[in-house]
Design an enzyme around this catalytic site. Structure first.
Site, PDB file in Angstrom:
ATOM      1  N   LYS A   1      -4.706   6.021   7.973  1.00 10.14           N
ATOM      2  CA  LYS A   1      -5.652   6.394   6.931  1.00 10.14           C
ATOM      3  C   LYS A   1      -6.393   7.619   7.438  1.00 10.14           C
ATOM      4  O   LYS A   1      -7.300   7.503   8.271  1.00 10.14           O
ATOM      5  CB  LYS A   1      -6.609   5.227   6.666  1.00 10.14           C
ATOM      6  CG  LYS A   1      -7.458   5.397   5.453  1.00 10.14           C
ATOM      7  CD  LYS A   1      -8.286   4.144   5.203  1.00 10.14           C
ATOM      8  CE  LYS A   1      -9.129   4.329   3.969  1.00 10.14           C
ATOM      9  NZ  LYS A   1      -9.949   3.156   3.699  1.00 10.14           N
TER      10      LYS A   1
ATOM     11  N   ARG B   1       0.856  -1.191   0.000  1.00 10.80           N
ATOM     12  CA  ARG B   1       0.000   0.000   0.000  1.00 10.80           C
ATOM     13  C   ARG B   1       0.888   1.236   0.000  1.00 10.80           C
ATOM     14  O   ARG B   1       1.429   1.616   1.035  1.00 10.80           O
ATOM     15  CB  ARG B   1      -0.913  -0.020   1.231  1.00 10.80           C
ATOM     16  CG  ARG B   1      -1.915   1.119   1.285  1.00 10.80           C
ATOM     17  CD  ARG B   1      -2.874   0.924   2.456  1.00 10.80           C
ATOM     18  NE  ARG B   1      -3.892   1.953   2.507  1.00 10.80           N
ATOM     19  CZ  ARG B   1      -3.744   3.117   3.151  1.00 10.80           C
ATOM     20  NH1 ARG B   1      -2.636   3.394   3.808  1.00 10.80           N
ATOM     21  NH2 ARG B   1      -4.717   4.007   3.147  1.00 10.80           N
TER      22      ARG B   1
ATOM     23  N   SER C   1     -12.587  -3.286   0.725  1.00 11.13           N
ATOM     24  CA  SER C   1     -12.796  -2.637   2.025  1.00 11.13           C
ATOM     25  C   SER C   1     -14.278  -2.317   2.207  1.00 11.13           C
ATOM     26  O   SER C   1     -14.921  -1.843   1.271  1.00 11.13           O
ATOM     27  CB  SER C   1     -12.028  -1.312   2.092  1.00 11.13           C
ATOM     28  OG  SER C   1     -10.653  -1.532   2.049  1.00 11.13           O
TER      29      SER C   1
HETATM   30  N1  3NM Z   1      -7.784   0.733   5.817  1.00 14.46           N
HETATM   31  P1  3NM Z   1      -3.100   1.006  11.267  1.00 14.46           P
HETATM   32  S1  3NM Z   1      -8.032   1.447   8.222  1.00 14.46           S
HETATM   33  C1  3NM Z   1      -5.360   0.998   5.349  1.00 14.46           C
HETATM   34  O1  3NM Z   1     -10.890   0.791   7.532  1.00 14.46           O
HETATM   35  C2  3NM Z   1      -6.518   1.068   6.238  1.00 14.46           C
HETATM   36  O2  3NM Z   1     -10.475   0.153   5.526  1.00 14.46           O
HETATM   37  C3  3NM Z   1      -8.688   0.881   6.778  1.00 14.46           C
HETATM   38  O3  3NM Z   1      -3.552   1.202   9.756  1.00 14.46           O
HETATM   39  C4  3NM Z   1     -10.117   0.599   6.604  1.00 14.46           C
HETATM   40  O4  3NM Z   1      -2.980  -0.450  11.519  1.00 14.46           O
HETATM   41  C5  3NM Z   1      -6.480   1.478   7.560  1.00 14.46           C
HETATM   42  O5  3NM Z   1      -1.765   1.687  11.344  1.00 14.46           O
HETATM   43  C6  3NM Z   1      -5.248   1.892   8.304  1.00 14.46           C
HETATM   44  O6  3NM Z   1      -4.133   1.676  12.101  1.00 14.46           O
HETATM   45  C7  3NM Z   1      -4.778   0.831   9.255  1.00 14.46           C
END
Ligand code: 3NM
Length: 216
Positions: free
Chosen positions: A145, A45, A114
């Site tokens: 995000k 990503r 997603s």
């Molecule tokens: N997608 P971390 S939350 C890439 O809800 C991503 O679809 C999400 O990162 C979704 O583990 C997210 O650092 C970020 O919180 C997750």
């Protein structure tokens, strides 16, 4: 179910790259550590890099993941996934429709989608075999995000009950809260910052797996 989904089902941790959060290490080094720790499902990503850099990096990562018997999925960029012959693609709600992406990538590749609310999950259910798994989140607030609004446990509960595809919980998941997410029915957990920013990535992964083992 596509055969490669075995890796998703049989391994609780799904890791995702984020070079900007990797404490000066590049994705090659970070993915090398993930593979060393035994991770079998990795998503690339990187939204900001030039396409050529993404391509060159993914060519190497495809080779590394294949050698390690791990699945390599590319976020958003269907053309890149096809160019490097990745194992699949992960898309969001505002990307090309899943049916169209499926036509482009062919029948054998993995496709993840997603979802962030019940209506999106219901639509995903109707897609049947067009997609292989869904993302469910963000469970907690996340810096990774920026625009993401946490959905909380009620949506994880809903997914546990109604999702027709395997799902991966995502968003703010860390060693200290992963068991809480598991208690809402999640069996696969996508983790970005907690892993890529760890001083010792291999130990961090093993430690999270151990924490989870005591719970599952
Ligand atoms: N997608 P971390 S939350 C890439 O809800 C991503 O679809 C999400 O990162 C979704 O583990 C997210 O650092 C970020 O919180 C997750």
């Amino acid at each position: 179910m596509r055969k490669e989904m075995e890796h998703f089902i049989n391994n609780p941790i799904y890791t995702i790259t984020a070079e900007a959060m990797s404490n000066g290490r590049n994705n090659i080094e970070v993915v090398g550590k993930m593979l060393e720790a035994g991770i079998k499902f990795i998503q690339y990503r990187e939204k900001e890099k030039p396409a050529l850099e993404r391509y060159q990096e993914c060519m190497q990562l495809v080779k590394m993941t294949k050698e390690a018997g791990a699945i390599f999925i590319i976020d958003d960029f269907v053309d890149l996934a096809m160019a490097v012959n990745a194992d699949g693609v992960h898309i969001g709600q505002t990307d090309l429709p899943p049916q169209v992406v499926r036509q482009l990538i062919g029948e054998d590749k993995i496709l993840g989608l997603s979802t962030h609310e019940e209506s999106q999950l219901q639509k995903a259910n109707e897609l049947g075999d067009i997609i292989d798994y869904i993302g469910v989140g963000p469970v907690y607030a996340t810096q990774t995000k920026k625009d993401a609004v946490p959905v909380g446990f009620s949506y994880v509960d809903y997914a546990s009950k109604y999702a027709k595809h395997p799902f991966v919980a995502i968003g703010g998941i860390k060693e200290h809260n992963i068991c809480e997410v598991a208690s809402h029915g999640a069996k696969t957990f996508a983790i970005v910052s907690e892993i890529v920013s760890a001083d010792d990535i291999v130990n961090k992964i093993k430690s999270i797996e151990k924490t989870l083992q005591n719970k599952l």
